[in-house]
Design a protein around this motif. Structure first.
Motif, PDB file in Angstrom:
ATOM      1  N   UNK A   1       0.834  -1.211   0.000  1.00 43.06           N
ATOM      2  CA  UNK A   1       0.000   0.000   0.000  1.00 43.06           C
ATOM      3  C   UNK A   1       0.862   1.252   0.000  1.00 43.06           C
ATOM      4  N   UNK A   2       1.912   1.255   0.814  1.00 44.63           N
ATOM      5  CA  UNK A   2       2.794   2.416   0.850  1.00 44.63           C
ATOM      6  C   UNK A   2       3.546   2.594  -0.465  1.00 44.63           C
ATOM      7  N   UNK A   3       3.963   1.475  -1.063  1.00 42.25           N
ATOM      8  CA  UNK A   3       4.699   1.578  -2.325  1.00 42.25           C
ATOM      9  C   UNK A   3       3.806   1.995  -3.483  1.00 42.25           C
ATOM     10  N   UNK A   4       2.506   1.752  -3.379  1.00 42.65           N
ATOM     11  CA  UNK A   4       1.591   2.138  -4.457  1.00 42.65           C
ATOM     12  C   UNK A   4       1.180   3.598  -4.373  1.00 42.65           C
ATOM     13  N   UNK A   5       1.566   4.305  -3.311  1.00 41.88           N
ATOM     14  CA  UNK A   5       1.160   5.703  -3.176  1.00 41.88           C
ATOM     15  C   UNK A   5       1.774   6.586  -4.257  1.00 41.88           C
ATOM     16  N   UNK A   6       3.069   6.469  -4.470  1.00 42.46           N
ATOM     17  CA  UNK A   6       3.750   7.346  -5.425  1.00 42.46           C
ATOM     18  C   UNK A   6       3.259   7.112  -6.855  1.00 42.46           C
ATOM     19  N   UNK A   7       3.178   5.862  -7.368  1.00 45.51           N
ATOM     20  CA  UNK A   7       2.639   5.697  -8.734  1.00 45.51           C
ATOM     21  C   UNK A   7       1.205   6.180  -8.886  1.00 45.51           C
ATOM     22  N   UNK A   8       0.370   5.935  -7.861  1.00 44.13           N
ATOM     23  CA  UNK A   8      -1.032   6.349  -7.980  1.00 44.13           C
ATOM     24  C   UNK A   8      -1.165   7.867  -7.970  1.00 44.13           C
ATOM     25  N   UNK A   9      -0.473   8.531  -7.049  1.00 48.58           N
ATOM     26  CA  UNK A   9      -0.590   9.999  -6.971  1.00 48.58           C
ATOM     27  C   UNK A   9       0.020  10.651  -8.200  1.00 48.58           C
ATOM     28  N   UNK A  10       1.155  10.139  -8.675  1.00 45.07           N
ATOM     29  CA  UNK A  10       1.797  10.716  -9.861  1.00 45.07           C
ATOM     30  C   UNK A  10       0.924  10.541 -11.103  1.00 45.07           C
ATOM     31  N   UNK A  11       0.336   9.367 -11.280  1.00 43.81           N
ATOM     32  CA  UNK A  11      -0.526   9.136 -12.446  1.00 43.81           C
ATOM     33  C   UNK A  11      -1.775  10.012 -12.397  1.00 43.81           C
ATOM     34  N   UNK A  12      -2.372  10.143 -11.207  1.00 45.12           N
ATOM     35  CA  UNK A  12      -3.560  11.000 -11.087  1.00 45.12           C
ATOM     36  C   UNK A  12      -3.213  12.463 -11.351  1.00 45.12           C
ATOM     37  N   UNK A  13      -2.048  12.907 -10.891  1.00 44.81           N
ATOM     38  CA  UNK A  13      -1.648  14.294 -11.136  1.00 44.81           C
ATOM     39  C   UNK A  13      -1.400  14.546 -12.619  1.00 44.81           C
ATOM     40  N   UNK A  14      -0.746  13.607 -13.287  1.00 47.50           N
ATOM     41  CA  UNK A  14      -0.503  13.752 -14.730  1.00 47.50           C
ATOM     42  C   UNK A  14      -1.817  13.756 -15.500  1.00 47.50           C
ATOM     43  N   UNK A  15      -2.753  12.888 -15.109  1.00 49.75           N
ATOM     44  CA  UNK A  15      -4.050  12.858 -15.789  1.00 49.75           C
ATOM     45  C   UNK A  15      -4.817  14.159 -15.581  1.00 49.75           C
ATOM     46  N   UNK A  16      -4.715  14.736 -14.389  1.00 46.91           N
ATOM     47  CA  UNK A  16      -5.423  15.987 -14.132  1.00 46.91           C
ATOM     48  C   UNK A  16      -4.789  17.164 -14.869  1.00 46.91           C
ATOM     49  N   UNK A  17      -3.456  17.177 -14.964  1.00 45.30           N
ATOM     50  CA  UNK A  17      -2.776  18.308 -15.601  1.00 45.30           C
ATOM     51  C   UNK A  17      -2.822  18.230 -17.125  1.00 45.30           C
ATOM     52  N   UNK A  18      -2.809  17.031 -17.688  1.00 44.44           N
ATOM     53  CA  UNK A  18      -2.763  16.855 -19.144  1.00 44.44           C
ATOM     54  C   UNK A  18      -4.101  16.439 -19.728  1.00 44.44           C
ATOM     55  N   UNK A  19      -5.179  16.634 -18.995  1.00 46.69           N
ATOM     56  CA  UNK A  19      -6.480  16.243 -19.526  1.00 46.69           C
ATOM     57  C   UNK A  19      -6.833  17.091 -20.752  1.00 46.69           C
ATOM     58  N   UNK A  20      -7.561  16.538 -21.705  1.00 43.52           N
ATOM     59  CA  UNK A  20      -7.934  17.320 -22.901  1.00 43.52           C
ATOM     60  C   UNK A  20      -8.834  18.492 -22.536  1.00 43.52           C
ATOM     61  N   UNK A  21      -8.525  19.621 -23.111  1.00 48.85           N
ATOM     62  CA  UNK A  21      -9.299  20.847 -22.862  1.00 48.85           C
ATOM     63  C   UNK A  21      -9.867  21.357 -24.181  1.00 48.85           C
ATOM     64  N   UNK A  22     -11.005  22.013 -24.081  1.00 48.52           N
ATOM     65  CA  UNK A  22     -11.641  22.605 -25.253  1.00 48.52           C
ATOM     66  C   UNK A  22     -10.897  23.885 -25.622  1.00 48.52           C
ATOM     67  N   UNK A  23     -10.334  23.985 -26.841  1.00 46.19           N
ATOM     68  CA  UNK A  23      -9.599  25.195 -27.198  1.00 46.19           C
ATOM     69  C   UNK A  23     -10.474  26.425 -27.379  1.00 46.19           C
TER      70      UNK A  23
END
Length: 467
Positions: free
Chosen positions: A149-171
């Motif tokens: 559980x502790x080792x899965x924190x960094x991959x999960x948080x990093x992936x969620x942050x990348x998905x939130x920052x790079x999500x498709x936006x309407x131009x």
């Protein structure tokens, strides 16, 4: 499978940045496992174990920040012509970025688990004569679900942050106000409210194609031939096409004295100054004031023994770091403006304009580096003849945070260089020497160093004096 292929066929520089993410994830994962080992070895002091786990939030944040910066500069996940035709649109590219980030962080977490098990002696005996047994609880069985559980924190948080920052936006710009219905039930908004029968009234929907500013303009009969007015949602595109066609047809008749300045596109407005400088200065002053107030009643605490009075010291450092992050873009913009002052030449003008344009991109990483450097200097400085001593986990945490901030700054510089690649190519086509571009880059780096290094030293010295 596509994410694995893009990871395998990337360039060496991209692979190096991904390896940096994996190394940062490995260091952070080992710190989390070290907190778990301390909790297993000291079951009667749960508060100290929770405090060690809480201090791991800083390396986690630094690792996630680095992973986001690396994902933004990954050339394999950028939109390219032809990808949307085969079903790889912005959403798929964002998913590929998340998978690539998760793979890098998972590789680091796996390496951290292997090193942790090796130091505990669970693989091939106790190394280093059992020196690591005191903080890894080698005499107790390892709870596998807690470790995973502790080792899965960094991959999960990093992936969620990348998905939130790079999500498709309407131009398209967002439409403010309530959405109205157009004619015959279609969605859209018109310029004004129409009465019944206004659409069919003779001449109500005709418009002028080109507004002549010269005295010898063509009569209004040419304007009538322009046709009916298009719908409101497509008016901008069709008006520009009609203006260009009319300008092409009327150019021979207008003569050289005609004024076509209205048909030319206006230049882009200058970039505004980042608005976070006053707020950043206020937060910086507030953070230093909180540290000075807390330093009167307590000494500087250790990282693993945080008394109740020293919570204000931690809060002061957090506020100081936020102030530096908010103020850094404005300071970078100001640095670029100062480079262009006092009759600048081509070199200083180019360096200053680039700094002003990239202030919002490289400013926050500069603020993070400044905050981490000032905090590290304040922690390691002598106070009243006492030199603080740090354990192996504290040293590892300092190395992870410092390395992640420096790597993030370098990655942001690479992103800025990629964003102005077209401008650099245009300058080279115009005959600008490559040495001038390198000199401008060196001048920008020197100006930033001359501004932020004294600022870091001043903040660190004020924090030391506040003890």
């Amino acid at each position: 499978m596509l994410a694995l292929r893009l990871t395998r066929t990337a360039r060496p520089a991209v692979q190096l940045r991904r390896l940096l993410v994996a190394a940062a994830s490995a260091g952070t994962g080992f710190l989390l496992l070290g907190a778990l080992g301390y909790a297993m070895g000291h079951p009667r002091t749960p508060g100290a174990a929770v405090l060690r786990l809480a201090w791991c939030v800083v390396p986690i944040a630094a690792t996630v920040y680095l992973a986001l910066a690396v994902a933004r500069t990954d050339p394999g996940t950028r939109p390219r012509p032809g990808l949307a035709a085969v079903g790889i649109g912005p959403g798929r590219l964002m998913a590929i970025s998340c998978l690539t980030t998760a793979l890098s962080c998972a590789l680091g977490s796996t390496l951290a688990l292997l090193v942790f098990l090796h130091l505990r002696g669970d693989l091939d005996g106790m190394p280093f004569d059992g020196a690591a047994a005191q903080f890894l609880a080698s005499d107790r069985p390892l709870p596998v679900p807690a470790a995973l559980t502790l080792l899965a924190l960094v991959p999960a948080i990093a992936s969620a942050t990348v998905a939130l920052a790079l999500r498709p936006r309407d131009p398209r710009p967002a439409v403010t106000g309530p959405r109205g219905f157009g004619r015959f039930g279609s969605y859209g908004r018109t310029a004004g409210r129409e009465t019944f029968g206004a659409y069919g009234r003779f001449g109500a929907r005709w418009y002028t194609a080109v507004r002549q500013k010269s005295a010898g303009a063509r009569p209004a009969a040419a304007d009538v031939a322009a046709g009916p007015e298009p719908r409101a949602e497509h008016a901008g595109v069709q008006d520009s096409d009609a203006d260009a066609h009319a300008a092409a047809t009327l150019a021979p008749a207008a003569g050289p004295a005609a004024d076509w300045s209205g048909a030319l596109p206006s230049p882009a407005p200058p970039r505004e100054v980042p608005a976070g400088l006053p707020w950043g200065i206020a937060l910086l002053a507030a953070g230093l004031a909180v540290q000075a107030y807390a330093g009167r009643s307590t000494a500087t605490p250790a990282l693993t023994a945080l008394p109740a009075e020293a919570v204000a010291v931690l809060a002061g450092w957090i506020v100081t770091a936020l102030g530096l992050i908010l103020a850094a873009p404005g300071l970078t913009h100001l640095c670029g403006r100062l480079l262009q002052s006092a009759a600048p030449g081509a070199l200083r003008l180019l360096a200053g304009r680039v700094l002003m344009a990239e202030a919002t991109r490289i400013g926050p990483p500069l603020g993070v580096v400044c905050a981490v450097a000032s905090a590290t200097f304040a922690m390691t400085a002598r106070h009243d003849g006492f030199a603080p001593s740090f354990g192996p986990l504290t040293t590892l945490g300092l190395l992870v945070v410092s390395g992640c901030t420096l790597a993030t700054l370098l990655t942001a510089a690479v992103e800025a260089r990629q964003s102005r690649a077209d401008t650099t190519a245009a300058l080279l086509r115009l005959g600008a020497p490559a040495t001038m571009l390198r000199s401008a880059a060196a001048l920008r780096a020197g100006a930033l160093i001359a501004l932020f290094v004294p600022l870091t030293l001043v903040i660190a010295n004020l924090a030391v004096l506040a003890r």
